[in-house]
Write a protein that holds these residues in place. Structure first.
Motif: not given
Length: 397
Positions: A196, A220, A236-238, A240, A361-362, A364-366
């Motif tokens: 994401h 992120q 980007c997700p942590s 990634y 973990p990748g 969806r973004l937080t």
């Protein structure tokens, strides 16, 4: 007459402006309604009839009262003033009713012609047209907001990959606070699911920051080389960050800067979305030329992303392969009586290539709450608290 996007992506805009037979347009609209490709007009018709009845009940008593006042008064000036007083609301309501009727009557043919033109435009460019789609169900951020979600004037093509151009609406709030949000989007189908990633275009941000309906955690945000950060904020997700750098090579960053700097971009699952707070699917040939040029420029590079794999899935693939090999090993040993050393076992783990997909973990973004809302709410709470303390202080005096 035709217009063309960059090489290899020609398209024809003549259907957007050519004369249209009104009867053909109305027949096309009837066909759309008969095939349930348009929302029913019953609610609009009922509303129109109700408004007309209400106007009638308001107009006739007022008009009758004006005539009685005019005929029964012995003072001509007083009768004139009373008549004007009674007829003024009638005149105002009559004008308002006329405006409503004109809008209602004219909207139908205009809408039919618009849909007819867009359908012919889509056909001329080997695409298809859909006038309406409720709850499109796409995974992009704008498709999960509010209520009454609907796409309109969808123009779709599937060569060289699926692409959808459309307008989108959703509403938030209720009553006087009800707001309709307007978006245009382009949806491009990718070859494989990707992490994401959001590119928040800096050139279209609002006064208080991003115009996107969702905010993401600051940790992120990833800074890229060159001038990219002057045009986009990339999230980007942590964990990634290396994957984002693999996807956004210098040549791909240049394509986004040169062609999509005015658009917000979201990569989610196996979709790429381009967003803007304006209609995309219009009768304006220049808008289509711009959108086709953007998509054409990006499609040349998207094939590179098909090779990406999430290394976090390597162990899952290795475990599955080991279980399968173990089962085959045991079955072969039982059926043939062969020694364990004679039965092939799992391949070395370092030779396994991860399957297409994204680890959890990748995906969806937080998200984070909009700070401006919390700041305003906190200000009101603080003000209320100060007023309460001040009120209590004066009561004690």
């Amino acid at each position: 007459m035709s217009a063309a996007a960059p090489p290899h992506y020609p398209f024809y805009t003549a259907p957007l402006t050519e004369p249209v037979d009104g009867n053909a347009a109305r027949t096309f609209e009837k066909h759309l309604r008969a095939s349930d490709r348009l929302p029913k007009k019953s609610s609009q018709t009922v509303m129109f009839v109700v408004v007309g009845v209400v106007f009638a009940f308001m107009l006739f008593p007022m008009f009758g009262g004006a005539l009685i006042a005019l005929g029964g008064s012995t003072d001509p000036f007083a009768a004139f003033v009373e008549t004007i007083t009674l007829l003024a609301p009638i005149l105002f309501i009559g004008i308002a009713a006329t405006v409503v009727i004109v809008i209602f009557v004219r909207r139908g043919p205009a809408g039919a012609v618009r849909m007819y033109r867009l359908d012919r435009f889509a056909r001329a460019n080997a695409m298809t047209y859909e006038p309406h789609l409720a709850n499109p169900g796409l995974p992009g951020m704008i498709f999960t907001q509010g209520s009454a979600r609907a796409s309109s004037d969808l123009v779709r093509g599937d060569q060289p990959r699926f692409v959808e151009f459309a307008n989108y609406r959703y509403t938030t709030g209720s009553g006087k606070n009800r707001t309709t949000h307007q978006w245009g989007y382009v949806a491009v189908k990718l070859d494989v699911p990707l992490p994401h990633i959001v590119l928040d275009a800096l050139g279209n941000n609002a006064l208080f920051g991003s115009n996107l309906p969702t905010s993401f955690a600051k940790d992120q945000r990833l800074s890229l080389e060159g001038d990219f950060d002057r045009y986009f904020s990339l999230y980007c997700p942590s964990g990634y960050e290396r994957d984002a750098l693999y996807l956004f090579t210098p040549d791909i960053m240049a394509r986004f800067i040169d062609n999509a700097a005015a658009l917000d971009v979201e990569i989610v699952d196996d979709w790429l979305f381009l967003y803007a707070k304006r209609d995309f699917s219009t009768l304006d040939a220049a808008t289509w030329a711009w959108l086709f040029s953007v998509v054409g420029a990006l499609l040349d590079k998207l094939a590179q992303w098909a090779r990406w794999r999430d290394d976090r899935l390597r162990m899952d693939a290795a475990a599955a392969a080991a279980l399968t090999a173990t089962a085959a090993h045991d079955a072969a040993s039982m059926n043939t009586g062969a020694a364990h050393d004679d039965v092939p076992f799992a391949p070395p783990l370092d030779t396994l290539r991860p399957p297409p997909g994204v680890a959890a973990p990748g995906k969806r973004l937080t998200r984070r709450g909009p700070w401006i809302v919390f700041a305003i709410a906190g200000g009101f709470v603080l003000l209320w608290f100060v007023q309460m303390i001040a009120g209590g202080f004066f009561l004690l005096q």
